[in-house]
Design a protein around this motif. Structure first.
Motif, PDB file in Angstrom:
ATOM      1  N   SER A 162     -51.389 -71.895  34.220  1.00 24.45           N
ATOM      2  CA  SER A 162     -52.778 -72.134  33.851  1.00 24.45           C
ATOM      3  C   SER A 162     -53.712 -71.191  34.595  1.00 24.45           C
ATOM      4  CB  SER A 162     -53.150 -73.587  34.141  1.00 24.45           C
ATOM      5  OG  SER A 162     -52.382 -74.456  33.337  1.00 24.45           O
ATOM      6  N   TYR A 167     -51.715 -71.151  28.765  1.00 27.53           N
ATOM      7  CA  TYR A 167     -51.764 -72.600  28.614  1.00 27.53           C
ATOM      8  C   TYR A 167     -50.603 -73.150  27.788  1.00 27.53           C
ATOM      9  CZ  TYR A 167     -56.397 -71.859  30.506  1.00 27.53           C
ATOM     10  OH  TYR A 167     -57.431 -71.486  31.312  1.00 27.53           O
ATOM     11  N   THR A 168     -50.074 -72.369  26.874  1.00 28.32           N
ATOM     12  CA  THR A 168     -48.919 -72.842  26.111  1.00 28.32           C
ATOM     13  C   THR A 168     -47.712 -73.010  27.023  1.00 28.32           C
ATOM     14  OG1 THR A 168     -49.710 -71.793  24.072  1.00 28.32           O
ATOM     15  CG2 THR A 168     -47.370 -72.332  24.193  1.00 28.32           C
ATOM     16  N   ASP A 171     -48.240 -76.111  29.053  1.00 28.49           N
ATOM     17  CA  ASP A 171     -47.960 -77.290  28.227  1.00 28.49           C
ATOM     18  C   ASP A 171     -46.457 -77.535  28.144  1.00 28.49           C
ATOM     19  OD1 ASP A 171     -47.950 -79.337  26.378  1.00 28.49           O
ATOM     20  OD2 ASP A 171     -49.143 -78.287  24.887  1.00 28.49           O
ATOM     21  N   ASP A 172     -45.686 -76.480  27.943  1.00 32.45           N
ATOM     22  CA  ASP A 172     -44.232 -76.623  27.825  1.00 32.45           C
ATOM     23  C   ASP A 172     -43.617 -77.187  29.108  1.00 32.45           C
ATOM     24  OD1 ASP A 172     -44.344 -75.619  25.263  1.00 32.45           O
ATOM     25  OD2 ASP A 172     -43.724 -73.587  25.819  1.00 32.45           O
ATOM     26  N   PHE A 175     -44.590 -80.796  29.559  1.00 29.56           N
ATOM     27  CA  PHE A 175     -43.826 -81.630  28.627  1.00 29.56           C
ATOM     28  C   PHE A 175     -42.453 -81.943  29.219  1.00 29.56           C
ATOM     29  CE2 PHE A 175     -40.966 -82.510  25.148  1.00 29.56           C
ATOM     30  CZ  PHE A 175     -41.716 -83.288  24.279  1.00 29.56           C
ATOM     31  N   ARG A 191     -51.678 -81.709  31.750  1.00 29.26           N
ATOM     32  CA  ARG A 191     -51.350 -81.344  30.370  1.00 29.26           C
ATOM     33  C   ARG A 191     -52.556 -81.555  29.460  1.00 29.26           C
ATOM     34  NH1 ARG A 191     -46.283 -83.932  27.130  1.00 29.26           N
ATOM     35  NH2 ARG A 191     -47.678 -85.740  27.045  1.00 29.26           N
ATOM     36  N   ALA A 194     -54.657 -78.512  29.891  1.00 30.05           N
ATOM     37  CA  ALA A 194     -54.067 -77.358  29.211  1.00 30.05           C
ATOM     38  C   ALA A 194     -54.253 -77.474  27.700  1.00 30.05           C
ATOM     39  CB  ALA A 194     -52.586 -77.255  29.562  1.00 30.05           C
ATOM     40  N   ARG A 195     -54.054 -78.667  27.178  1.00 25.31           N
ATOM     41  CA  ARG A 195     -54.200 -78.865  25.735  1.00 25.31           C
ATOM     42  C   ARG A 195     -55.655 -78.721  25.304  1.00 25.31           C
ATOM     43  NH1 ARG A 195     -49.704 -83.701  24.522  1.00 25.31           N
ATOM     44  NH2 ARG A 195     -47.942 -82.241  24.430  1.00 25.31           N
ATOM     45  N   ALA A 204     -54.905 -84.015  23.937  1.00 27.78           N
ATOM     46  CA  ALA A 204     -55.442 -84.076  25.294  1.00 27.78           C
ATOM     47  C   ALA A 204     -55.994 -85.464  25.594  1.00 27.78           C
ATOM     48  CB  ALA A 204     -56.526 -83.018  25.472  1.00 27.78           C
ATOM     49  N   ASP A 207     -53.248 -87.945  26.282  1.00 31.26           N
ATOM     50  CA  ASP A 207     -52.684 -87.800  27.627  1.00 31.26           C
ATOM     51  C   ASP A 207     -53.581 -88.456  28.676  1.00 31.26           C
ATOM     52  OD1 ASP A 207     -50.353 -86.504  26.957  1.00 31.26           O
ATOM     53  OD2 ASP A 207     -51.133 -84.485  27.317  1.00 31.26           O
TER      54      ASP A 207
END
Length: 246
Positions: A162, A167-168, A171-172, A175, A191, A194-195, A204, A207
């Motif tokens: 981040s 950000y993807t 996120d991974d 997760f 997360r 990030a989302r 988001a 979460d």
């Protein structure tokens, strides 16, 4: 996993580049005046009275620990002396030097994988304190090669990602961390942030609500929920969430 304290959380959830927790982000210009966190029981990569003595001094007398480690290293203290010196450097406010020492130690040390991963994890967190997310990402990646299913390391790498605005990838990793430990509220809030950056506002929000179910008084979740409400145009709903940190 014993790390440098709680995850060195990047200011993902804060508008305008302010920090979320008390550690500097990639956008911060200075290291805070507060003592940088060192674990009460650091991962052990050596044994002996000198190692125990040096580690016991790090938090309460970091200058003394640094001097002791330096003298000990000159006399052949080996990896134990380097580890103690690195932690003392961090506690004294020089996370960049401490991170470099920890990285070198984690790369070459012959300790068990869990201990090496912890050292590299400490290096990654120290790099984040030094506002160097790329180095932090690299250290966390090396640590995860040793312990691929450690949620703390996954969270730390997500924070570094981040900081790089990846950000993807963040996120991974988050997760995966939550798949291993679904009750990690810190991972849920990270997360969510990030989302939010990825414009996945519904995910988001879900979460954040889950994080608040786990801890109804989580200030970071309240803050992120307030920011999400602002993003959705619910200005009247945002202050009640952001004021909790004032």
């Amino acid at each position: 996993m014993l790390m440098l304290g709680a995850a060195v959380a990047l200011g993902l959830a804060v508008a305008g580049g302010a920090t979320w927790w008390n550690y500097p982000t990639a956008q911060s210009e200075t290291v805070p005046d507060d003592d940088l966190p060192v674990p009460p029981v650091p991962p052990r990569i050596a044994e002996g009275e000198d190692y125990d003595k040096c580690l016991s001094m790090v938090q309460n007398d970091p200058s003394g620990a640094f001097t002791f480690a330096d003298t000990w290293q000159t006399g052949g203290g080996g990896d134990g002396a380097v580890h103690c010196r690195a932690l003392a450097e961090i506690e004294l406010g020089d996370p960049e030097e401490g991170a470099a020492l920890l990285d070198e130690l984690g790369n070459k040390n012959t300790a068990l994988p869990a201990a090496r991963a912890a050292i590299l994890g400490q290096a990654g967190q120290a790099w984040m304190m030094a506002n160097t997310p790329q180095h932090a990402y690299d250290s966390a990646t090396k640590a995860l090669a040793l312990l691929p299913d450690d949620p703390d390391l996954l969270i730390d790498r997500a924070i570094a990602s981040s900081g790089l605005e990846h950000y993807t990838e963040a996120d991974d990793d988050l997760f995966r961390a939550l798949d291993i430990d679904p009750r990690r509220g810190d991972a849920l809030v990270l997360r969510a942030a990030a989302r939010r950056h990825l414009e996945h506002l519904d995910l988001a929000s879900a979460d954040v609500e889950r994080a608040l179910e786990l801890d109804p008084e989580d200030p970071d979740a309240f803050l992120e929920r307030g920011i999400l409400r602002q993003r959705r145009g619910n200005v009247s709903g945002a202050p009640s969430n952001t004021n909790i940190l004032e």
